[in-house]
Design a protein around this motif. Structure first.
Motif, PDB file in Angstrom:
ATOM      1  N   PHE A  88       0.868  -1.164   0.029  1.00  0.00           N
ATOM      2  CA  PHE A  88      -0.070   0.030   0.016  1.00  0.00           C
ATOM      3  C   PHE A  88       0.740   1.531   0.089  1.00  0.00           C
ATOM      4  N   ARG A  89       0.392   2.205  -0.617  1.00  0.00           N
ATOM      5  CA  ARG A  89       1.238   3.507  -0.649  1.00  0.00           C
ATOM      6  C   ARG A  89       1.320   4.476   0.495  1.00  0.00           C
ATOM      7  N   ASP A  90       0.253   4.403   1.518  1.00  0.00           N
ATOM      8  CA  ASP A  90       0.433   5.308   2.573  1.00  0.00           C
ATOM      9  C   ASP A  90       1.179   4.713   3.788  1.00  0.00           C
ATOM     10  N   HIS A  91       2.174   3.583   3.363  1.00  0.00           N
ATOM     11  CA  HIS A  91       2.727   3.039   4.155  1.00  0.00           C
ATOM     12  C   HIS A  91       3.977   4.063   4.893  1.00  0.00           C
ATOM     13  N   THR A  92       4.255   4.063   6.127  1.00  0.00           N
ATOM     14  CA  THR A  92       5.425   4.833   6.698  1.00  0.00           C
ATOM     15  C   THR A  92       6.460   3.916   6.941  1.00  0.00           C
ATOM     16  N   PRO A  93       7.650   4.052   6.062  1.00  0.00           N
ATOM     17  CA  PRO A  93       8.790   3.223   6.126  1.00  0.00           C
ATOM     18  C   PRO A  93       9.318   2.980   7.700  1.00  0.00           C
ATOM     19  N   PRO A  94       9.798   1.786   7.974  1.00  0.00           N
ATOM     20  CA  PRO A  94      10.086   1.458   9.205  1.00  0.00           C
ATOM     21  C   PRO A  94      11.498   2.215   9.394  1.00  0.00           C
ATOM     22  N   ALA A  95      11.848   2.578  10.600  1.00  0.00           N
ATOM     23  CA  ALA A  95      13.264   2.973  10.838  1.00  0.00           C
ATOM     24  C   ALA A  95      14.390   2.471  10.390  1.00  0.00           C
ATOM     25  N   ALA A  96      15.585   2.796  10.156  1.00  0.00           N
ATOM     26  CA  ALA A  96      16.573   2.269   9.512  1.00  0.00           C
ATOM     27  C   ALA A  96      17.135   1.012  10.366  1.00  0.00           C
ATOM     28  N   HIS A  97      17.216   1.161  11.660  1.00  0.00           N
ATOM     29  CA  HIS A  97      17.687   0.030  12.595  1.00  0.00           C
ATOM     30  C   HIS A  97      16.640  -1.102  12.519  1.00  0.00           C
ATOM     31  N   GLU A  98      15.458  -0.973  12.194  1.00  0.00           N
ATOM     32  CA  GLU A  98      14.435  -1.812  12.087  1.00  0.00           C
ATOM     33  C   GLU A  98      14.679  -2.954  10.817  1.00  0.00           C
ATOM     34  N   GLY A  99      15.167  -2.492   9.816  1.00  0.00           N
ATOM     35  CA  GLY A  99      15.601  -3.223   8.488  1.00  0.00           C
ATOM     36  C   GLY A  99      14.030  -3.064   7.794  1.00  0.00           C
ATOM     37  N   PRO A 100      14.080  -3.940   6.651  1.00  0.00           N
ATOM     38  CA  PRO A 100      12.908  -3.960   5.612  1.00  0.00           C
ATOM     39  C   PRO A 100      12.044  -4.681   6.535  1.00  0.00           C
ATOM     40  N   GLN A 101      10.576  -4.128   6.381  1.00  0.00           N
ATOM     41  CA  GLN A 101       9.433  -4.778   6.974  1.00  0.00           C
ATOM     42  C   GLN A 101       9.141  -6.330   6.257  1.00  0.00           C
ATOM     43  N   TYR A 102       8.990  -6.270   4.997  1.00  0.00           N
ATOM     44  CA  TYR A 102       8.814  -7.505   4.041  1.00  0.00           C
ATOM     45  C   TYR A 102      10.021  -7.995   3.513  1.00  0.00           C
ATOM     46  N   GLN A 103      10.125  -9.248   3.467  1.00  0.00           N
ATOM     47  CA  GLN A 103      11.276  -9.939   2.909  1.00  0.00           C
ATOM     48  C   GLN A 103      11.018 -11.202   2.309  1.00  0.00           C
ATOM     49  N   LEU A 104      11.265 -11.468   0.970  1.00  0.00           N
ATOM     50  CA  LEU A 104      10.927 -12.930   0.462  1.00  0.00           C
ATOM     51  C   LEU A 104      12.208 -13.469   0.365  1.00  0.00           C
ATOM     52  N   LEU A 105      12.164 -14.658   1.033  1.00  0.00           N
ATOM     53  CA  LEU A 105      13.306 -15.702   0.999  1.00  0.00           C
ATOM     54  C   LEU A 105      13.366 -16.627  -0.115  1.00  0.00           C
ATOM     55  N   VAL A 106      14.145 -16.649  -0.833  1.00  0.00           N
ATOM     56  CA  VAL A 106      14.235 -17.774  -2.034  1.00  0.00           C
ATOM     57  C   VAL A 106      15.093 -18.827  -1.656  1.00  0.00           C
ATOM     58  N   THR A 107      14.579 -19.966  -1.555  1.00  0.00           N
ATOM     59  CA  THR A 107      15.405 -20.967  -1.196  1.00  0.00           C
ATOM     60  C   THR A 107      15.342 -22.252  -2.189  1.00  0.00           C
TER      61      THR A 107
END
Length: 170
Positions: A88-107
């Motif tokens: 969604f567009r109105d998302h407030t990005p996380p603080a830098a120390h929190e890292g990315p909120q969503y991550q896709l792990l490819v195994t």
């Protein structure tokens, strides 16, 4: 799966992350202080002040990595980790120390979608059909779309598509 067990592996991952990050932060401050010809006590003071927050951040990252490593099946190897933009567009990005909120792990076994240290879903390659649509990656399972995402880094969708092709998920 949402339950978190504190065991030796998670503790070691958190400790390793904390120590590594603190050493990197202190090393950077010492290098800057030496190049700027600052007195030793000023450099030491700045290094001590930075070591605590750096260690805390490293511990959080290490703990998250430990949780993700515990979720891997025997013989499963992580081929890549990709930061995914929020849907969604109105998302407030996380603080830098929190890292990315969503991550896709490819195994080598399939795909895993994570929100920080919570596994949202996991699907094996034989059940998936993965294709790109412009800058978006679309993931289908049993004829239904289970994921449509944009990546933080340009070109990541093509990398995931090539890995999916290698594991016959096209």
């Amino acid at each position: 799966m949402g339950e978190r067990r504190e065991n030796g592996n998670l503790g070691r991952a958190a400790l390793g992350g904390a120590v590594g990050t603190a050493i990197a932060a202190v090393g950077a401050i010492v290098a800057i202080g030496v190049n700027a010809d600052l007195p030793w006590w000023a450099v030491a003071g700045m290094a001590v002040l930075a070591a605590g927050p750096a260690a805390w951040t490293g511990a959080q990252i290490g703990r998250r990595d430990g949780v993700r490593n515990e979720a891997l099946e025997p013989g499963e190897t992580v081929l890549g980790t990709y930061a995914v933009r929020p849907p969604f567009r109105d998302h407030t990005p996380p603080a830098a120390h929190e890292g990315p909120q969503y991550q896709l792990l490819v195994t080598n076994h399939g795909l895993q979608m994570w929100e920080r240290s919570a596994l949202l879903w996991r699907h094996p390659w034989p059940e998936l059909r993965v294709f790109t649509e412009g800058p978006r990656l679309r993931i289908h399972r049993d004829g239904l779309e289970v994921g449509a995402m944009r990546f933080a880094r340009a070109g990541a969708e093509q990398e995931v598509r090539l890995i999916a092709q290698r594991y016959a998920a096209v």
